[in-house]
Design an enzyme around this catalytic site. Structure first.
Site: not given
Length: 380
Positions: A271, A282, A342, A340, A160-161, A245-246, A130
């Site tokens: 890339r 490295q 970019g 990574l 609310i999903t 749920e978790r 709420e």
């Protein structure tokens, strides 16, 4: 990324189900998800198609679902994470809302609602949060007053999903406000009930294709038969189901890490910068090596929690631990994967930026980090 066939938590039927889910996603989800993000909602017809393919209510017995177990549910959750299809509200519908109805509903209620939910003909949501009460369910102010053979519901819910698409909502409300947490009940409200209204579609920083809305209840009259289980037992019911749920959140986070680790390895191998691939530096290899080590450690823990849950032995504190660890690591590593990439990491083309943004909610919904720590602290 770890070979899925080497994970002992999954049986052969789970692996076969994954093939079916991937085929469906490749055909019906992946090509259209970017448009759904622009639209801010997944079309209801996609739900109907998923229902026809047996992808909803996977862990419920027939005719209420496809007769599987949490392993089948986990497969679907992982494929959502692997493809970055964050708009799909299937897990909340199938693994949170439907189980409440199946666990606490009467035979008549289950027969009335669950087959339609399994078919995707009735999209489910649960209305807990709420404007003035988030993780603290004891502070819920929405009320349901008994009036003869009906309850009269008044109040408002937010975040609310599946809120816009929802055709059935499990509403967390107070039937005895003076009792605090001991006065909470779960009552089902169907779309179209007079006085039940959906508010605006909320604008979020992530999960752009997932419809999230406010819900309003203005003297909404529903039959007493719409009560799930016993009156004033809602808080107990909620606590009993929150471990799953978790775990759902953790399963999703672990697969997201693995999927985007592989995408980042592939990108850095292609890339080039300063005359060599980004992977050849490295710093890049060490970052990715550390990420793989951490992801593997998390994978062992998540799969162990899944194994426990398949026999209903997952405890609330362990569920809190796996969610806390998984979402923290997801946020940390996706940030490094974006770095990574970019500048391209900030573009939608490579998905990692969207995944990074989407991941942030994991530390909030299903119980915030702080709530998870409180649950764990009680066991010290």
């Amino acid at each position: 990324m770890q070979d899925l066939t080497q994970r002992s938590v999954f049986r052969e039927d789970h692996l076969q189900f994954r093939d079916a889910v991937r085929h469906f996603f490749d055909k019906e989800i992946v090509p259209f998800h970017a448009q759904w993000e622009r639209d801010g909602i997944v079309p209801k017809e996609v739900w109907r198609k998923a229902g026809r393919e047996g992808l909803l209510n996977t862990m419920l017995p027939e005719p209420y679902g496809s007769g599987g177990d949490f392993g089948h549910a986990a497969v679907l959750i992982e494929e959502i994470a692997r493809t970055g299809a964050s708009g799909l509200g299937f897990p909340l519908h199938s693994d949170i809302v439907a189980p409440y109805i199946h666990a606490y509903g009467s035979t008549a209620q289950k027969d009335r609602w669950l087959p339609k939910m399994a078919a995707g003909e009735m999209i489910g949501a649960i209305a807990m949060t709420e404007p003035g009460a988030g993780s603290d369910l004891k502070s819920v102010r929405t009320t349901a007053r008994r009036d003869g053979d009906h309850y009269v519901i008044n109040g408002a819910k937010t975040f609310i999903t599946n809120g816009i698409n929802a055709e059935i909502v499990v509403v967390v409300c107070k039937t005895a406000p003076e009792l605090g947490a001991k006065g909470v009940s779960l009552i089902v409200v169907e779309d179209g009930t007079p006085g039940f209204a959906k508010g605006r579609k909320l604008e979020k920083i992530g999960l752009m294709a997932q419809d999230t809305s406010e819900l309003f209840f203005d003297n909404v009259r529903v039959p007493v038969d719409n009560l799930l289980g016993e009156e004033n037992m809602g808080f107990k019911y909620l606590m009993h189901e929150l471990a799953q749920e978790r775990l759902v959140v953790a399963v999703r986070a672990a697969m997201s890490i693995e999927a985007f680790l592989q995408k980042t390895v592939d990108y850095t191998r292609e890339r080039k910068a300063f005359g060599q691939t980004v992977f050849e530096f490295q710093n890049t290899r060490f970052k990715l090596a550390e990420a793989k080590a951490q992801a593997t450690m998390l994978r062992v823990f998540v799969d162990d929690c899944m194994r426990l849950h398949l026999t209903r032995d997952l405890t609330p504190d362990r569920a809190a631990m796996v969610k806390l660890n998984a979402t923290a690591l997801q946020n940390k590593l996706l940030d490094e994967f974006l770095q990574l990439h970019g500048g391209y990491g900030y573009m939608t083309e490579y998905q990692v930026g969207r995944a990074w943004t989407d991941a942030r909610i994991g530390r909030i919904y299903g119980g915030s980090d702080e709530i998870m720590k409180e649950i764990i602290a009680r066991t010290l």
